[in-house]
Scaffold this motif. Sequence first.
Motif, PDB file in Angstrom:
ATOM      1  N   UNK A 236      75.979  38.183  25.379  1.00 35.90           N
ATOM      2  CA  UNK A 236      75.816  38.077  26.835  1.00 35.90           C
ATOM      3  C   UNK A 236      76.102  39.390  27.554  1.00 35.90           C
ATOM      4  N   UNK A 237      75.971  40.501  26.855  1.00 36.22           N
ATOM      5  CA  UNK A 237      76.173  41.796  27.503  1.00 36.22           C
ATOM      6  C   UNK A 237      74.906  42.184  28.255  1.00 36.22           C
ATOM      7  N   UNK A 238      75.065  42.827  29.432  1.00 32.27           N
ATOM      8  CA  UNK A 238      73.923  43.199  30.264  1.00 32.27           C
ATOM      9  C   UNK A 238      73.335  44.526  29.788  1.00 32.27           C
ATOM     10  N   UNK A 239      72.002  44.592  29.767  1.00 30.17           N
ATOM     11  CA  UNK A 239      71.297  45.833  29.431  1.00 30.17           C
ATOM     12  C   UNK A 239      70.162  46.023  30.432  1.00 30.17           C
ATOM     13  N   UNK A 240      69.824  47.267  30.691  1.00 28.02           N
ATOM     14  CA  UNK A 240      68.666  47.599  31.514  1.00 28.02           C
ATOM     15  C   UNK A 240      67.475  47.808  30.583  1.00 28.02           C
ATOM     16  N   UNK A 241      66.363  47.137  30.875  1.00 29.27           N
ATOM     17  CA  UNK A 241      65.172  47.169  30.022  1.00 29.27           C
ATOM     18  C   UNK A 241      64.042  47.841  30.794  1.00 29.27           C
ATOM     19  N   UNK A 242      63.435  48.845  30.190  1.00 24.47           N
ATOM     20  CA  UNK A 242      62.241  49.476  30.748  1.00 24.47           C
ATOM     21  C   UNK A 242      61.187  49.548  29.655  1.00 24.47           C
ATOM     22  N   UNK A 243      59.909  49.541  30.046  1.00 25.23           N
ATOM     23  CA  UNK A 243      58.821  49.504  29.058  1.00 25.23           C
ATOM     24  C   UNK A 243      57.629  50.302  29.558  1.00 25.23           C
ATOM     25  N   UNK A 244      56.855  50.816  28.619  1.00 19.87           N
ATOM     26  CA  UNK A 244      55.588  51.482  28.909  1.00 19.87           C
ATOM     27  C   UNK A 244      54.577  51.052  27.860  1.00 19.87           C
ATOM     28  N   UNK A 245      53.304  51.212  28.194  1.00 17.87           N
ATOM     29  CA  UNK A 245      52.212  50.719  27.349  1.00 17.87           C
ATOM     30  C   UNK A 245      51.499  51.891  26.697  1.00 17.87           C
ATOM     31  N   UNK A 246      51.127  51.756  25.423  1.00 15.57           N
ATOM     32  CA  UNK A 246      50.298  52.762  24.774  1.00 15.57           C
ATOM     33  C   UNK A 246      49.409  52.080  23.734  1.00 15.57           C
ATOM     34  N   UNK A 247      48.312  52.758  23.395  1.00 20.45           N
ATOM     35  CA  UNK A 247      47.349  52.231  22.431  1.00 20.45           C
ATOM     36  C   UNK A 247      47.331  53.092  21.183  1.00 20.45           C
ATOM     37  N   UNK A 248      47.174  52.443  20.058  1.00 20.37           N
ATOM     38  CA  UNK A 248      47.017  53.133  18.783  1.00 20.37           C
ATOM     39  C   UNK A 248      45.897  52.438  18.039  1.00 20.37           C
ATOM     40  N   UNK A 249      44.783  53.196  17.851  1.00 22.65           N
ATOM     41  CA  UNK A 249      43.547  52.628  17.298  1.00 22.65           C
ATOM     42  C   UNK A 249      43.106  51.488  18.218  1.00 22.65           C
ATOM     43  N   UNK A 250      43.006  50.275  17.739  1.00 18.62           N
ATOM     44  CA  UNK A 250      42.559  49.160  18.581  1.00 18.62           C
ATOM     45  C   UNK A 250      43.697  48.209  18.935  1.00 18.62           C
ATOM     46  N   UNK A 251      44.934  48.668  18.752  1.00 17.11           N
ATOM     47  CA  UNK A 251      46.088  47.799  18.984  1.00 17.11           C
ATOM     48  C   UNK A 251      46.895  48.328  20.161  1.00 17.11           C
ATOM     49  N   UNK A 252      47.420  47.410  20.982  1.00 15.50           N
ATOM     50  CA  UNK A 252      48.231  47.768  22.145  1.00 15.50           C
ATOM     51  C   UNK A 252      49.695  47.501  21.815  1.00 15.50           C
ATOM     52  N   UNK A 253      50.558  48.459  22.185  1.00 14.48           N
ATOM     53  CA  UNK A 253      51.986  48.336  21.906  1.00 14.48           C
ATOM     54  C   UNK A 253      52.780  48.599  23.182  1.00 14.48           C
ATOM     55  N   UNK A 254      53.995  48.024  23.207  1.00 11.47           N
ATOM     56  CA  UNK A 254      54.983  48.331  24.235  1.00 11.47           C
ATOM     57  C   UNK A 254      56.033  49.268  23.638  1.00 11.47           C
ATOM     58  N   UNK A 255      56.365  50.325  24.383  1.00 12.97           N
ATOM     59  CA  UNK A 255      57.502  51.173  24.023  1.00 12.97           C
ATOM     60  C   UNK A 255      58.646  50.773  24.941  1.00 12.97           C
ATOM     61  N   UNK A 256      59.660  50.123  24.386  1.00 14.67           N
ATOM     62  CA  UNK A 256      60.733  49.509  25.174  1.00 14.67           C
ATOM     63  C   UNK A 256      62.016  50.301  24.973  1.00 14.67           C
ATOM     64  N   UNK A 257      62.684  50.604  26.086  1.00 15.39           N
ATOM     65  CA  UNK A 257      63.971  51.289  26.016  1.00 15.39           C
ATOM     66  C   UNK A 257      65.049  50.374  26.571  1.00 15.39           C
ATOM     67  N   UNK A 258      66.160  50.304  25.867  1.00 14.32           N
ATOM     68  CA  UNK A 258      67.310  49.500  26.287  1.00 14.32           C
ATOM     69  C   UNK A 258      68.460  50.432  26.630  1.00 14.32           C
TER      70      UNK A 258
END
Length: 475
Positions: A236-258
Amino acid sequence: MRFTAPRTALGDLDAEAVAALVSAAADIALVLDSDGTVLDVACNTDEIAREVGDARSWCGRPWAEIVALDSKAKTEEMLRAAEAGQPSAWRHLNLITPAGGTLPVLFCAVRVGNAGRSVAFGRDLRPIASLQQRLVDAQSSLERDYARLRYAETRYRLLFQMSSDPVLVVDAESGRIVEVNPATERIFGSSHRPEVGQEFLSLFSAEGRRAVELLLAGVRTAGRGDEVRATLAFDSRAVDVSASLFRQENTVFFLVRLLAVATGDETAVTVAKQKFKLLKLMESAPDGFVVTGPDGRIITANNAFLEMTQLATEDQARGEPLDRWLGRPGVDLEVLLANLRERGPVRLFPSTLRGEYGAQAEVEISAVAMMDGSTPCFGFAIRDVGPRFAPSQGARSEMPRSVQQLSELIGRVPLKDLVREATDVIERLCIEAALELTNDNRASAAEMLGLSRQSLYVKLRRYGLGDLASGQGST
């Protein structure tokens, strides 16, 4: 496979017909005698003819003499095979043209007639060589592209692994974790560290999942999203979550930082460490730094200030008025304090600093007022700038720099002192103007000011103006 009935099919061919057949069958053809001497040459294309030029210069010369050194042994082998009545294997030879160039040709020698003569059929290899060169260039380009991709991947891996923030790569379609960097252990520990293939939302509590889902949905739609705060599932510890989107070949991924949210105690410790570092920096700074109370008495001073004032310990300075060493007592410090109270921070105020044993240095002072509860205190950064100025300017720092500084002393300094200071300032400015107008001609400047030359020299020494050692005799 050979013709089964050449006599019947071809009939009686004369020499012209045979020559036409040989020319048509090869890009270049050589007729050789039994010794391998060139008897005649034929070219099938204009391009070969231009390259060969006057091929008649080859006639009467051995075949081995018109090829490059590395091809001589091949010509001998082909002639021996033709003499034995067997078609030679196709061999790559480099012909030396009459112009001195080389021509790559694929040759095969065949014996014809009963006079021991042979015909060497040649195929131009330059189109093939050009195609091979293009293939090699394409292969080299691919290798360079692969190398750049490998280097880029290596840099990405290095940055990903060395990042101090916990970072995860999440498949946008399945929502499962694809990669995790080592820094995530600082938040999750080794026992709860996220695993590859694990569902990303399972890391958060029920309340936190909704916020993270909205974040990822916004990033998928707009390409970006605001940072959200969520609680972890295991503690139950609090974290700040941020994300960005990028593509590799035909797949989409999220780059998430905690980023872990610091508690009150952790924040206080961090602030205390920062303040301690700042104090250590100020203590070891190369410029002098002094903190005084509202009355101008020193509260603390760093080592650089003690060195400039020739003091052994900070205790010798603590409790003493700063103007004991700064500028003229009762003048420069009053100007600084007045500006700090009325106008705020002061920058690059010129003055002098005196040492306990007579040392004196030109300094620039920047000052700021700080509130300590309801009582203000003042910080002074003092920089030695003596090397910037010529020695002749040293005496000028003993007086106020401008009329504005004099006006700020009204009400703080007795009138007779103000009049004396104003007179000195005006007299110095007049002498400077006269020297500038006369191009530093001392005699003309003295006459302009209504002074004798001797009186002018006395005032020049007093205000530290001009180079008296070299200019006393100038007229």
